[in-house]
Every structure is written in structure tokens, then in C-alpha cells.
Design a protein around this motif. Structure first.
Motif, short mmCIF file in Angstrom:
data_model
loop_
_atom_site.label_atom_id
_atom_site.label_comp_id
_atom_site.label_asym_id
_atom_site.label_seq_id
_atom_site.Cartn_x
_atom_site.Cartn_y
_atom_site.Cartn_z
N ALA A 255 0.84 -1.20 0.00
CA ALA A 255 0.00 0.00 0.00
C ALA A 255 0.88 1.25 0.00
O ALA A 255 0.64 2.19 -0.77
N ARG A 256 1.90 1.25 0.85
CA ARG A 256 2.79 2.43 0.91
C ARG A 256 3.45 2.67 -0.44
O ARG A 256 3.47 3.80 -0.96
N ILE A 257 3.95 1.60 -1.05
CA ILE A 257 4.62 1.76 -2.35
C ILE A 257 3.63 2.27 -3.39
O ILE A 257 3.93 3.20 -4.15
N ALA A 258 2.45 1.70 -3.42
CA ALA A 258 1.45 2.13 -4.41
C ALA A 258 1.07 3.60 -4.21
O ALA A 258 0.95 4.35 -5.19
N LEU A 259 0.94 4.01 -2.96
CA LEU A 259 0.51 5.40 -2.72
C LEU A 259 1.66 6.37 -2.96
O LEU A 259 1.45 7.47 -3.48
N GLU A 260 2.89 5.96 -2.62
CA GLU A 260 4.05 6.82 -2.93
C GLU A 260 4.19 7.04 -4.43
O GLU A 260 4.58 8.10 -4.88
N LEU A 261 3.86 6.00 -5.21
CA LEU A 261 4.00 6.09 -6.67
C LEU A 261 2.77 6.70 -7.34
O LEU A 261 2.75 6.84 -8.56
N ASP A 262 1.72 7.00 -6.57
CA ASP A 262 0.44 7.44 -7.13
C ASP A 262 -0.09 6.40 -8.12
O ASP A 262 -0.59 6.74 -9.20
N THR A 286 -2.20 2.98 6.84
CA THR A 286 -1.28 3.55 5.84
C THR A 286 -2.05 4.44 4.87
O THR A 286 -1.64 5.55 4.56
N CYS A 287 -3.20 3.94 4.42
CA CYS A 287 -4.02 4.73 3.50
C CYS A 287 -4.48 6.02 4.17
O CYS A 287 -4.45 7.10 3.56
N ALA A 288 -4.89 5.91 5.44
CA ALA A 288 -5.34 7.12 6.16
C ALA A 288 -4.21 8.14 6.23
O ALA A 288 -4.44 9.34 6.05
N ALA A 289 -2.98 7.68 6.45
CA ALA A 289 -1.84 8.60 6.53
C ALA A 289 -1.63 9.33 5.20
O ALA A 289 -1.16 10.46 5.17
N PHE A 290 -1.97 8.67 4.10
CA PHE A 290 -1.85 9.28 2.76
C PHE A 290 -3.16 10.00 2.37
O PHE A 290 -3.28 10.46 1.24
N ASP A 291 -4.12 10.03 3.28
CA ASP A 291 -5.42 10.65 2.99
C ASP A 291 -6.12 9.96 1.82
O ASP A 291 -6.79 10.60 1.01
N VAL A 292 -5.95 8.65 1.75
CA VAL A 292 -6.56 7.84 0.68
C VAL A 292 -7.65 6.97 1.30
O VAL A 292 -7.42 6.29 2.29
N PRO A 293 -8.86 7.01 0.73
CA PRO A 293 -9.96 6.22 1.30
C PRO A 293 -9.84 4.74 0.96
O PRO A 293 -9.24 4.37 -0.05
N VAL A 294 -10.44 3.90 1.80
CA VAL A 294 -10.48 2.46 1.52
C VAL A 294 -11.93 1.99 1.58
O VAL A 294 -12.82 2.70 2.06
N TRP A 295 -12.16 0.81 1.05
CA TRP A 295 -13.47 0.16 1.19
C TRP A 295 -13.23 -1.33 1.34
O TRP A 295 -12.16 -1.85 1.04
N CYS A 296 -14.24 -2.01 1.83
CA CYS A 296 -14.11 -3.43 2.16
C CYS A 296 -14.62 -4.29 1.02
O CYS A 296 -15.81 -4.27 0.71
N GLY A 297 -13.72 -5.05 0.41
CA GLY A 297 -14.09 -5.93 -0.69
C GLY A 297 -14.67 -7.23 -0.18
O GLY A 297 -14.77 -7.48 1.03
#
Ligand code: OSB
Ligand code: MG
Length: 377
Positions: A255-262, A286-297
Motif C-alpha cells: 500500500a505504501r509503495i502504491a501510494l508513494e508512486l500514485d 497507511t491509506c489514512a496517513a496518505f489521505d486515501v480512502p479504503v473500502w471493504c471488498g
């Protein structure tokens, strides 16, 4: 001063490992194949007179990710369960040193960890939600619609909209994409709409993805390879619509790598995919720290997996509607006594007792159990 009695932990006395198979009411078609039944390992951990239960999400064939039911059953019965049965654990955190060293097998690790979280929450007399740090009495949910002809899809979308579901996700695949999205959007201009490609495209298909920008999609889920993050970043730079990653995210590091790379602006968390609740929470944070929302699959789970998913989805950064729709959309009859039904797009958090808040319907379960084994110390 806390004068409460010291908790010696829970000794896991035995494990009951089954294969369960439930026919699906209608076939579920995605880019990688068609499911006509939901077949899954069901694990019950027993200790201190309490039972913790969870289901695993791998398929019979390695068509979603690498794990298979046969491989997981071998790893569970020969390696993981013998490592925990007969031992005492004060909390799920004590499982980490046992689970972490093994490569891969996240779905197999998840079922053990999830069953123990249920057992632990039950031993504390609290809902799983409270043990995880979630709040609220319901979670927002949408539907995931398999690949079908345009007319069938339009009928299914209409039904979901009438029932008040908060989001509609259309499965897409090469040759079944822009036209179907265009037809749905034309008929339902106001609904929250997303698509899920389950890895069917390559970077060379960027023009198709860019064409989807015209339909105000909330996100495009997992367009590229299951083991890719980098190309998703390239694709994200070429489209306006947010990319959402599912298959590609197995850990908080992913998740961190994906969010760092946009590479993604939304992440789908499936507790069963990522190795359990500790990993799911680390991804969530991690997503919250990047201000990225998540949802439950979801993975077309029975009521047991559905209950775990609902409790997880009460954590604060699950701000987009999840896939945990009514169990009656999938199965004629569920393996639990409670009915997990959404109303107006809200799925109540099951609280028929502590832990996951649902109970096994043993009589029915025995009729859909294909195999059963007991692991003792
Ligand atoms: O990609 O989310 C996915 C089902 C099987 C395999 C993969 C996926 C799905 C779903 C169904 O979308 C979600 C659900 O209704 O449980
Ligand atoms: Mg998906």
C-alpha cells in the motif's frame, strides 16, 4: 489500580477444518472465469469452552490470486494449525511471530488469525468491531455485478438502485467495457458507479481506460496485472478517474509503495486477501496517513466471512461503500442462523453475541460440508 484477575490467555484445544460448498443462486462471471458455487475452507478454533470461526477466501483454482484450496488445506493441516493447537495465546498479536516468517499463503494465514480474533473477542465478551477499534451500527454497502448482457445488467442495476444500494460495481473485461458502462450511465445518470477489470488489461489499453473517463466513475478497480504496481502508476498518470487496487495490494508495504508512486487513489481491503486483521488494519492506517480512502471488498463469502468483513468495515477510513451486500443475493440458504441483509444500502453490524456476532447453523452446515477433519495437539 487494576485488581482484575490475570488472564492466562486462551489455550487452543483443537481445530475443526472443513471444506464447505454452497451453490450460488446465479453464476458469477468475471474476467478470469465463472463461479457457480462458493467452495471454501471453514475453520473453527476451540478453547476455554469458546469457539472462534472464520472462512478462507482462496478459490479451488489459482484464478484470482496464487493460492488454491488444496494448497491451503495442506499448509493449514500440516504446518500452521499444528503450530498453534495446544498452545496458549493472550491476544491475536501473539500469533504474529508464528505467521510472519512463512512466505505468501496470506489467505491461509488470514483464516487462522481471523478465527482467533473471533475467539479472543468472545473471551473478552465484546463485539469483534470493538476489539478492532471500529464504531457504528452499520456499514454502507453496494453491489458487485458480474459480466452479463446489457439488458440483464440494466435490470440488475435497476434492482440494486431500487433497493437503495450505495454504489454499483460493474465487472468489465476486454470487449465488454465502454459499451456496457455507457449504457448503464445513460440509463442511471445519478448513481455511484465503478468498474472492476480483475486484471484483464495492459498498459497498451490506456485509450480504453481513458474512454472510461467520460462516465464519471468513482474508480476503475484493478485494470492491470495482479502482481503489478508500477504500470498502474503509469496508467493513473494517463486517466482522470481514480485507480483502485485490489489484487496488487497484499500488505501495508504494498500500500505504501502504491501510494508513494500514485498508482492508486483508492484501495480495496479484503481481510482474507491480505493475511488477516493485523495486516488489514496496517493497510487501512497507511491509506489514512496518505489521505486515501479504503473500502471493504468481498469474495462471495458465506455469512461467516461476511460478518468478519462488516466488523472490519466499521473502522474510520472505510469511507467508501463496500461489497458486503445481502447474503440472499448469493445463496438460497446461508450457514449461519442470522440473516445478513442490507436495507437502504446499510448493512447492520451483526451482534448476536460477542465476536463476529453470528452463529453457525450446524444442521444445515453438515449438509453442505464436503470434508471435515480435527487437528489435536
Ligand atoms: O475482484 O472483488 C473482486 C468476487 C470474486 C473474486 C474477485 C472479486 C469478487 C467480487 C465480488 O467483486 C464481491 C462480493 O460480492 O463479495
Ligand atoms: Mg476486485
Amino acid at each position: 489500580m487494576n485488581t482484575g484477575t490475570l488472564r492466562p490467555g486462551i489455550r487452543i484445544e483443537s481445530a475443526d477444518l472443513r471444506i464447505v460448498s454452497l451453490p450460488l443462486l446465479s453464476p458469477f462471471v468475471i474476467s478470469t472465469g465463472t463461479m457457480t458455487a462458493k467452495t471454501f475452507p471453514l475453520l473453527v478454533l476451540k478453547g476455554e469452552g469458546i469457539e472462534g470461526v472464520a472462512e478462507a477466501v482462496m478459490d479451488p483454482q489459482p484464478d484470482y490470486l496464487e493460492e488454491t484450496i488444496a494448497g491451503a488445506m495442506d499448509f493449514l493441516r500440516r504446518v500452521l494449525l499444528p503450530q498453534i493447537v495446544g498452545k496458549r495465546f493472550s491476544s491475536p498479536y501473539e500469533l504474529e511471530p508464528i505467521l510472519a516468517p512463512w512466505r505468501g499463503h496470506r489467505m491461509a494465514k488470514a483464516v487462522v488469525e481471523m478465527a482467533f480474533w473471533d475467539l479472543w473477542a468472545k473471551s473478552l465478551g465484546i463485539p469483534l468491531q470493538a476489539a478492532l477499534g471500529g464504531t457504528g451500527d452499520s456499514v454502507d454497502v453496494g453491489v458487485s455485478l458480474g459480466i452479463a448482457p446489457v439488458e440483464t445488467t440494466l435490470e440488475r442495476v435497476a434492482e440494486a438502485a431500487e433497493q437503495g444500494y450505495k454504489r454499483t460495481k460493474l465487472k468489465i473485461a476486454r470487449g465488454h467495457d465502454v459499451k456496457i458502462v455507457e449504457a448503464v450511465r445513460a440509463r442511471f445518470p445519478g448513481i455511484k458507479l465503478t468498474v472492476d477489470a480483475n486484471t484483464d488489461y495492459g498498459l497498451a489499453d490506456s485509450p480504453i481506460m481513458r474512454a472510461l473517463d467520460a462516465f464519471d466513475l468513482d474508480y476503475i478497480e484493478q485494470p492491470l496485472a495482479y502482481d503489478d504496481i508500477r504500470d498502474h502508476a503509469k496508467l493513473q498518470s494517463r486517466v482522470r478517474t481514480a485507480i483502485c487496487l485490489d489484487e496488487s495490494i497484499r500488505s501495508a508495504r504494498d500500500a505504501r509503495i502504491a501510494l508513494e508512486l500514485d498508482a492508486a487513489r483508492v484501495i480495496n481491503i479484503k481481510v482474507g486477501r491480505v493475511g488477516g486483521f493485523m495486516s488489514a488494519r496496517a493497510i487501512h492506517d497507511t491509506c489514512a496517513a496518505f489521505d486515501v480512502p479504503v473500502w471493504c471488498g468481498g469474495m462471495l463469502e458465506s455469512g461467516v466471512g461476511r460478518a468478519h468483513n462488516i466488523h472490519l468495515a466499521t473502522l474510520s477510513n472505510f469511507t467508501k461503500p463496500g461489497d458486503t451486500s445481502s447474503a440472499s443475493r448469493y445463496f438460497h440458504r446461508d450457514i449461519i442462523n442470522e440473516r445478513l441483509e442490507a436495507s437502504e444500502g446499510k448493512m447492520p453490524v451483526p451482534k448476536n453475541g460477542p465476536g463476529i456476532g453470528v452463529t453457525l447453523d450446524h444442521a444445515f452446515l453438515s449438509t453442505v460440508t464436503e470434508s471435515s477433519e480435527e487437528i489435536l495437539p
